[in-house]
Design a protein around this motif. Sequence first.
Motif, short mmCIF file in Angstrom:
data_model
loop_
_atom_site.label_atom_id
_atom_site.label_comp_id
_atom_site.label_asym_id
_atom_site.label_seq_id
_atom_site.Cartn_x
_atom_site.Cartn_y
_atom_site.Cartn_z
N ASP A 30 0.93 -1.29 0.03
CA ASP A 30 -0.13 -0.07 0.08
C ASP A 30 0.91 1.12 0.08
O ASP A 30 1.96 1.49 0.73
CB ASP A 30 -1.02 0.06 1.28
CG ASP A 30 -1.86 -1.28 1.24
OD1 ASP A 30 -2.76 -1.13 2.27
OD2 ASP A 30 -1.90 -1.92 0.41
N ILE A 31 0.35 2.28 -0.59
CA ILE A 31 1.16 3.52 -0.64
C ILE A 31 0.81 4.43 0.75
O ILE A 31 -0.25 4.24 1.18
CB ILE A 31 0.88 4.48 -1.56
CG1 ILE A 31 0.87 3.77 -3.09
CG2 ILE A 31 1.28 5.88 -1.69
CD1 ILE A 31 0.31 4.56 -4.46
N GLN A 32 1.79 4.82 1.34
CA GLN A 32 1.83 5.54 2.55
C GLN A 32 1.65 6.76 2.39
O GLN A 32 2.42 7.63 1.51
CB GLN A 32 2.79 5.20 3.61
CG GLN A 32 2.93 3.64 3.68
CD GLN A 32 1.90 2.88 4.37
OE1 GLN A 32 1.33 3.55 5.25
NE2 GLN A 32 1.39 1.91 3.77
N MET A 33 1.03 7.71 3.02
CA MET A 33 0.87 9.23 2.82
C MET A 33 1.22 9.81 3.89
O MET A 33 0.57 9.47 5.29
CB MET A 33 -0.60 9.57 2.43
CG MET A 33 -0.99 8.92 1.00
SD MET A 33 -0.01 9.17 -0.09
CE MET A 33 -0.47 10.84 -0.57
N THR A 34 2.07 10.82 4.07
CA THR A 34 2.54 11.59 5.20
C THR A 34 2.35 13.06 5.03
O THR A 34 3.07 13.53 4.11
CB THR A 34 4.14 11.09 5.31
OG1 THR A 34 4.41 9.70 5.56
CG2 THR A 34 4.63 11.66 6.70
N GLN A 35 1.73 13.71 5.91
CA GLN A 35 1.36 15.06 6.08
C GLN A 35 2.20 15.65 6.96
O GLN A 35 2.63 15.10 8.08
CB GLN A 35 -0.05 15.25 6.31
CG GLN A 35 -0.95 14.88 5.14
CD GLN A 35 -2.42 15.18 5.48
OE1 GLN A 35 -3.50 14.32 5.65
NE2 GLN A 35 -2.81 16.44 5.94
N SER A 36 2.73 16.91 6.55
CA SER A 36 3.23 17.75 7.55
C SER A 36 2.90 19.34 7.34
O SER A 36 2.70 19.79 6.35
CB SER A 36 4.86 17.53 7.62
OG SER A 36 5.18 18.03 6.17
N PRO A 37 2.65 20.02 8.70
CA PRO A 37 2.93 19.60 9.60
C PRO A 37 1.66 18.52 10.23
O PRO A 37 0.65 18.83 9.51
CB PRO A 37 3.01 20.98 10.61
CG PRO A 37 2.26 21.77 9.94
CD PRO A 37 2.52 21.36 8.57
N SER A 38 1.91 18.01 11.61
CA SER A 38 0.57 17.39 11.92
C SER A 38 -0.46 18.59 12.62
O SER A 38 -1.80 18.12 12.54
CB SER A 38 0.88 16.44 13.23
OG SER A 38 1.82 15.47 12.58
N SER A 39 0.08 19.58 12.90
CA SER A 39 -0.78 20.85 13.35
C SER A 39 -0.13 22.04 13.14
O SER A 39 1.26 22.15 13.10
CB SER A 39 -1.31 20.60 14.78
OG SER A 39 0.04 20.69 15.88
N VAL A 40 -0.92 22.95 12.96
CA VAL A 40 -0.29 24.33 12.85
C VAL A 40 -1.21 25.65 13.31
O VAL A 40 -2.43 25.28 13.18
CB VAL A 40 -0.10 24.59 11.41
CG1 VAL A 40 -1.18 24.44 10.45
CG2 VAL A 40 0.72 25.89 10.92
N SER A 41 -0.64 26.48 13.80
CA SER A 41 -1.21 27.60 14.46
C SER A 41 -1.13 28.75 13.46
O SER A 41 0.03 29.26 13.25
CB SER A 41 -0.94 27.86 15.79
OG SER A 41 -1.47 26.62 16.60
N ALA A 42 -2.29 29.36 13.05
CA ALA A 42 -2.32 30.67 12.36
C ALA A 42 -3.26 31.89 12.46
O ALA A 42 -4.09 31.02 13.28
CB ALA A 42 -2.07 30.14 10.87
N SER A 43 -3.10 32.70 11.97
CA SER A 43 -4.01 33.95 12.28
C SER A 43 -4.82 34.04 11.06
O SER A 43 -4.37 33.70 9.99
CB SER A 43 -3.17 35.20 12.70
OG SER A 43 -2.52 34.93 13.99
N VAL A 44 -5.84 34.85 11.11
CA VAL A 44 -6.71 35.09 9.96
C VAL A 44 -5.87 35.93 9.15
O VAL A 44 -5.27 36.97 9.56
CB VAL A 44 -8.01 36.01 10.53
CG1 VAL A 44 -8.79 36.63 9.29
CG2 VAL A 44 -8.99 34.79 11.12
#
Lengths: 107, 121
Positions: free
Chosen positions: A1-15
Amino acid sequence: DIQMTQSPSSVSASVGDRVTITCRASQDVGSWLAWYQQKPGKAPNLLIYAASNLEVGVPLRFSGSGSGTDFTLTISSLQPEDFATYYCQQANSFPHTFGQGTKLEIK
Amino acid sequence: QVQLQESGPGLLKPSQTLSLICTVSGGPISSGSFYWAWVRQPAGKGLEWIGRIHAGGNTFYSSSLKSRVTISVDTSKNQFSLKLNSVTAADTAVYYCAGGSRGYSFGLDHWGQGSLVTVSS
């Protein structure tokens, strides 16, 4: 199976901020990548298909790019309704695996 | 506008069989290039692709679940279904049915609201 890796796992940002989320596949998936947005208690919503095609009704501040193994989702100017979790999914070969998700939080 | 709705028991005991039905409205389940899928999500966790079916009956399943899962379609009722055998607490999740209108490579653009299935003794 193809593995998918996202980054970052979380991110904080402003409007108003510009945010980029990356997704990497364990093998070449061509341009067959989709991005989804999910808000708490709701089903996922397709934002982008085939790496860079905006789904009907999705605001133009969302864009996708990439091919092969490396992809990005960019939100050009964050709006309050964009704070959610984002998932990538490869659609090149079955099973159509998802990334683990990126939670976009308000700073 | 195609809409999807899951239905089925919300509480199961370990070793029982999970059975969910997805009813498709707003268009025939066999229309165009549509394909149909099941995705699940344990509480607080990510999305897991379970499997897919085309109206002609062709299926493909997740590698980790294929020994326990069956997806079928009933075109006369405009429904497709999910069966998962020998459930354990690890199968507790919200189960979504979904559809892709453009074909296999273009993502899932139609989703049901989700059905919570809890496995507990």
